[in-house]
Design an enzyme around this catalytic site. Sequence first.
Site, PDB file in Angstrom:
ATOM      1  N   ASP A 155       3.507   0.654 -41.893  1.00 41.20           N
ATOM      2  CA  ASP A 155       4.664   0.785 -40.992  1.00 41.20           C
ATOM      3  C   ASP A 155       5.617  -0.402 -41.093  1.00 41.20           C
ATOM      4  O   ASP A 155       6.678  -0.413 -40.473  1.00 41.20           O
ATOM      5  CB  ASP A 155       4.210   0.991 -39.530  1.00 41.20           C
ATOM      6  CG  ASP A 155       3.300  -0.102 -39.010  1.00 41.20           C
ATOM      7  OD1 ASP A 155       2.391  -0.541 -39.751  1.00 41.20           O
ATOM      8  OD2 ASP A 155       3.493  -0.535 -37.861  1.00 41.20           O
ATOM      9  N   HIS A 156       5.255  -1.421 -41.886  1.00 40.05           N
ATOM     10  CA  HIS A 156       6.122  -2.595 -42.012  1.00 40.05           C
ATOM     11  C   HIS A 156       6.820  -2.701 -43.366  1.00 40.05           C
ATOM     12  O   HIS A 156       7.652  -3.584 -43.549  1.00 40.05           O
ATOM     13  CB  HIS A 156       5.317  -3.877 -41.745  1.00 40.05           C
ATOM     14  CG  HIS A 156       4.899  -3.988 -40.316  1.00 40.05           C
ATOM     15  ND1 HIS A 156       5.474  -4.893 -39.442  1.00 40.05           N
ATOM     16  CD2 HIS A 156       3.999  -3.286 -39.600  1.00 40.05           C
ATOM     17  CE1 HIS A 156       4.920  -4.745 -38.253  1.00 40.05           C
ATOM     18  NE2 HIS A 156       4.022  -3.782 -38.310  1.00 40.05           N
ATOM     19  N   HIS A 200      -4.241 -11.108 -37.489  1.00 37.76           N
ATOM     20  CA  HIS A 200      -4.146  -9.653 -37.506  1.00 37.76           C
ATOM     21  C   HIS A 200      -5.290  -9.105 -38.348  1.00 37.76           C
ATOM     22  O   HIS A 200      -6.079  -9.872 -38.891  1.00 37.76           O
ATOM     23  CB  HIS A 200      -2.764  -9.268 -38.054  1.00 37.76           C
ATOM     24  CG  HIS A 200      -2.354  -7.861 -37.777  1.00 37.76           C
ATOM     25  ND1 HIS A 200      -2.576  -7.231 -36.591  1.00 37.76           N
ATOM     26  CD2 HIS A 200      -1.723  -6.938 -38.570  1.00 37.76           C
ATOM     27  CE1 HIS A 200      -2.102  -5.992 -36.646  1.00 37.76           C
ATOM     28  NE2 HIS A 200      -1.594  -5.785 -37.837  1.00 37.76           N
ATOM     29  N   ASP A 231       2.847  -8.565 -36.463  1.00 36.18           N
ATOM     30  CA  ASP A 231       1.703  -8.110 -35.667  1.00 36.18           C
ATOM     31  C   ASP A 231       0.687  -9.236 -35.549  1.00 36.18           C
ATOM     32  O   ASP A 231       0.231  -9.775 -36.557  1.00 36.18           O
ATOM     33  CB  ASP A 231       1.030  -6.909 -36.354  1.00 36.18           C
ATOM     34  CG  ASP A 231       1.942  -5.688 -36.422  1.00 36.18           C
ATOM     35  OD1 ASP A 231       3.111  -5.790 -36.013  1.00 36.18           O
ATOM     36  OD2 ASP A 231       1.467  -4.641 -36.891  1.00 36.18           O
ATOM     37  N   HIS A 277       3.337  -8.586 -43.131  1.00 35.57           N
ATOM     38  CA  HIS A 277       2.053  -8.110 -43.648  1.00 35.57           C
ATOM     39  C   HIS A 277       2.288  -6.721 -44.222  1.00 35.57           C
ATOM     40  O   HIS A 277       3.384  -6.172 -44.101  1.00 35.57           O
ATOM     41  CB  HIS A 277       0.972  -8.111 -42.556  1.00 35.57           C
ATOM     42  CG  HIS A 277       1.216  -7.156 -41.425  1.00 35.57           C
ATOM     43  ND1 HIS A 277       2.321  -7.219 -40.606  1.00 35.57           N
ATOM     44  CD2 HIS A 277       0.482  -6.096 -40.978  1.00 35.57           C
ATOM     45  CE1 HIS A 277       2.245  -6.260 -39.691  1.00 35.57           C
ATOM     46  NE2 HIS A 277       1.143  -5.560 -39.896  1.00 35.57           N
ATOM     47  N   HIS A 302       7.626  -4.065 -31.053  1.00 39.48           N
ATOM     48  CA  HIS A 302       6.456  -3.391 -31.622  1.00 39.48           C
ATOM     49  C   HIS A 302       5.653  -2.729 -30.502  1.00 39.48           C
ATOM     50  O   HIS A 302       4.465  -2.975 -30.322  1.00 39.48           O
ATOM     51  CB  HIS A 302       5.602  -4.412 -32.404  1.00 39.48           C
ATOM     52  CG  HIS A 302       4.607  -3.778 -33.353  1.00 39.48           C
ATOM     53  ND1 HIS A 302       3.339  -3.430 -32.960  1.00 39.48           N
ATOM     54  CD2 HIS A 302       4.690  -3.454 -34.662  1.00 39.48           C
ATOM     55  CE1 HIS A 302       2.682  -2.921 -34.011  1.00 39.48           C
ATOM     56  NE2 HIS A 302       3.491  -2.923 -35.048  1.00 39.48           N
ATOM     57  N   HIS A 352       0.772  -3.627 -43.661  1.00 40.34           N
ATOM     58  CA  HIS A 352       0.487  -2.332 -43.060  1.00 40.34           C
ATOM     59  C   HIS A 352       1.697  -1.456 -43.349  1.00 40.34           C
ATOM     60  O   HIS A 352       2.842  -1.936 -43.343  1.00 40.34           O
ATOM     61  CB  HIS A 352       0.249  -2.472 -41.543  1.00 40.34           C
ATOM     62  CG  HIS A 352      -1.167  -2.847 -41.206  1.00 40.34           C
ATOM     63  ND1 HIS A 352      -1.493  -3.609 -40.107  1.00 40.34           N
ATOM     64  CD2 HIS A 352      -2.330  -2.568 -41.844  1.00 40.34           C
ATOM     65  CE1 HIS A 352      -2.820  -3.767 -40.079  1.00 40.34           C
ATOM     66  NE2 HIS A 352      -3.341  -3.153 -41.118  1.00 40.34           N
TER      67      HIS A 352
HETATM   68 ZN   LIG Z   1       2.646  -2.806 -37.041  1.00 39.47          ZN
HETATM   69 ZN   LIG Z   2      -0.120  -4.342 -38.542  1.00 35.27          ZN
END
Ligand SMILES: [Zn+2]
Ligand SMILES: [Zn+2]
Length: 304
Positions: free
Chosen positions: A64-65, A137, A208, A60, A266, A62
């Site tokens: 941080d990914h 998510h 996530d 996904h 995570h 976000h």
């Molecule tokens: Zn994350």
């Molecule tokens: Zn996420």
Amino acid sequence: MLRLTFLGTSAAQPTIGRNLTGLAIRRERELFLVDCGEGTQRQMIRYATGFDVAAIFFTHFHADHYLGAIGFLRTLSMQGRTEPMDLYGPKPGRKLLDVMLFTGTEKLAFEVRIHEVRPGEAVARDGCDLVPYATEHKIASVGWALREHARPGRFHPDKAVAMGVPHGPLYGELQRGLPVTLPDGRRVEPAQVVDAPRRGRTVVVTGDTRPCAGTVEAARGADLLIHDATFGDAEVDRAAETLHATAREAARVAREAEVGRLVLTHLSTRYDRDTGTLLEQARAEFDRVEVASDGLVIEVPLPP
Ligand SMILES: [Zn+2]
Ligand SMILES: [Zn+2]
């Protein structure tokens, strides 16, 4: 070979000991990344995964990914890469990745192919498929199931010799599942000298997510499940609110799917150094479990 290297195991923010999310999967000659958080390329150097990444599979978008891909692609370009790179991910991957390609002034020296995927649309690679499935998510998200193709059954040269099959190309045809005719006119079926095909390995990476039926289904009987375990029992409400999982919830998914092995990742920064709590809570539900740390390497053995 099927080797996984955990490049980052922290949720949302990096810590001294944990980078943002990234996982390297080396399968035979191909190297894949699943997610590429900021700092992933430095972790790849530290843990010696190699830089010959064929494709990145995003769970996904976000930040941080995926922010790590911006710098990583530029390093590859400076190193003179010419092979194309495939990027796969759910919506709005095309829009975000497209912007990312034009970040900075230098044009990349190789082709980047962006593929926006929907759950169930398998990506065929050499000897395996990577199948995205819907997870739960805050934004559009998928887990990735790496499914190896079945391997040919074991060939028994002794049986072939006993049946009078001459050494040479006929052996190869039998191994590929084709019946052959011997010089004296007799016919030999592959099943007479080759065992039934052997199953390939399956590794599922959730990204996530809440614990969900989609993961249970995708991971049914998998060799390895890598599951979101952002929180512990004390934050079970927060896990539901933020659409993440607790270690215990992840372990229940693993138990229901009857996976061979579960790895939790995570982690919220509060568990950075003390993973014992998460492990204990998960173990109460499923005992073949461990908590990932950066640099953890897992080799998935071939099934018998
Ligand atoms: Zn994350
Ligand atoms: Zn996420």
